[in-house]
Design an enzyme around this catalytic site. Structure first.
Site, short mmCIF file in Angstrom:
data_model
loop_
_atom_site.label_atom_id
_atom_site.label_comp_id
_atom_site.label_asym_id
_atom_site.label_seq_id
_atom_site.Cartn_x
_atom_site.Cartn_y
_atom_site.Cartn_z
N CYS A 104 0.86 -1.18 0.00
CA CYS A 104 0.00 0.00 0.00
C CYS A 104 0.90 1.23 0.00
CB CYS A 104 -0.91 0.02 1.22
SG CYS A 104 -1.89 1.55 1.37
N MET A 321 -4.70 5.03 -5.18
CA MET A 321 -3.78 4.23 -4.39
C MET A 321 -2.35 4.72 -4.66
SD MET A 321 -6.35 2.59 -6.11
CE MET A 321 -5.80 1.35 -7.27
#
Length: 399
Positions: A104, A321
């Site tokens: 992430c 993201m």
């Protein structure tokens, strides 16, 4: 019947970029969860509140979105030249599994700050005032990330005037450098796994009536499938309700994602895509045009180089993201990819793209060497702060 009590596990709840997650020190976890396996996965799912058939995470720390159903485990690094090891788990909302297949990028920001908060960086490496370069080993994909964290009076400086679209309040800027971000880790793939900048991907007719669609398949930051918005009947200006409120559209994107994953060599059979939801990502691109973003602010055509919409865990992301931003920056830097063409073509070292919440700039250093494209570094700015710290509680028989 006797029921076991709840146990307390030291934890920190943090925002990193446009994501939130529960952070743990490895040595603070119950012993059974200190190693990979079913006990660790079960513990993290119970912390988040998954699987939740109601899709709300009412009984856990999750936020019932892909951006807020995340856990991080950190410890002093076992890899020479690094300060900390950072392991990221994407917890499924409605199914009983944790996806460990990728990173992430947003929480990479918080990982740098947490490393300092948790005392995982050697004291002599931390300035009294200035910037601390935290060298992070991203354990999921085996890559180095450098987080340049501001420090004031020996502590992480969290407040500031840096504004990030998709985040309500300003904070201190943290610059991230993703070193050699092309994913050649567990799956052994090159930056372009098919060897092409643009593929003619074979897909079901539900995805495209012709059974074919142009796609750029790239491993950088995170494996990502880029297609042109127009090929899917979109403008590239869509916001979350237009996609996430359309079950047929979501099913169509999942079919595209599964076939792209197969072409990239990430899975051996289409059925494997169901339990590998975190990677690859799927995104669609378009040339700039004026439109309102989710805050109601009007985005001008001249504000960005291109528009990008990306899906994560089966839903359109509310912003972007961080790892997908790395993929965007890398693909934009390489002439001939769909991302580069949407941005106007040619060589570039940075790109500003529009997403559902606003804009984001990301830079990448790419070069053509030994017959293939290589990227040495991708750079972007995010922010992070602690939202709550102390301990999470879960029933003792949860794992």
């Amino acid at each position: 019947m006797a029921f076991k009590p709840q146990i307390k596990i030291p934890a920190t709840y943090m925002r990193g970029g446009t994501s939130k997650g529960v952070f743990f020190r490895l040595d603070a976890l119950p012993e059974a969860a200190r190693v990979p396996g079913p006990a660790r996965d079960a513990l993290l799912m119970r912390v988040i509140g998954s699987p939740d058939p109601y899709g709300k995470h009412t009984d856990g720390m999750g936020g019932a979105t892909s951006s807020t159903s995340k856990c991080v485990i950190m410890n002093a690094s076992q890899v020479p030249g690094h300060d900390v090891d950072y392991l990221y788990g994407q917890v499924s909302i409605d199914k009983p599994f944790v996806d460990w297949s990728g990173n992430c990028g947003n929480l990479s920001t918080a990982a740098g700050a947490f490393a300092l908060h948790a005392g995982l960086v050697a004291p002599e490496r931390v300035p009294e005032n200035g910037i601390c370069e935290v060298r992070i080993w991203q354990a999921n994909i085996g890559k180095t990330i450098i987080a340049k964290v501001p420090v004031s009076a020996g502590e992480v400086q969290e407040t500031g005037d840096f504004e990030l679209d998709g985040v309500t309040f300003p904070a201190a800027e943290i610059v991230l450098e993703f070193i050699d971000p092309a994913d050649d880790g567990e799956d052994g793939g090159a930056m372009f796994p098919t060897g092409k900048l643009v593929d003619e991907l074979t897909v079901p007719t539900q995805v495209h009536p012709s059974g074919k669609i142009q796609a750029t398949l790239i491993n950088a930051g995170i494996p990502t499938i880029f297609v042109n918005a127009a090929d899917l009947g979109y403008q590239g200006t869509e916001l979350q309700p237009e996609i996430n409120g359309d079950p047929k559209a979501l099913a169509r994107f999942e079919l595209l994602r599964a076939h792209g994953a197969l072409a990239m060599g990430l899975i051996k059979d289409l059925s494997e895509a169901e339990t590998r939801q975190h990677t690859p990502k799927v995104a669609f691109v378009a040339k700039p045009q004026a439109h309102p973003v989710s805050s109601g602010k009007q985005l001008a055509e001249t504000d960005v180089d291109l528009l990008v919409r990306a899906l994560s865990m089966g839903k359109l992301h509310h912003a972007m993201m961080g790892t997908a931003a790395v993929a965007i920056g890398t693909a934009a830097a390489i002439p001939g990819t769909l991302v580069n063409l949407a941005a106007g073509g040619g060589e570039r070292s940075s790109v500003r793209f529009g997403h559902p919440s606003g804009t984001l700039k990301v830079g990448a250093e790419a070069e053509f060497k030994d017959g293939q494209w290589q990227v040495t570094k991708a750079i972007m700015s995010r922010s992070a702060r602690i939202l709550m710290e102390g301990a999470v509680r879960i029933p003792d028989d949860s794992f």
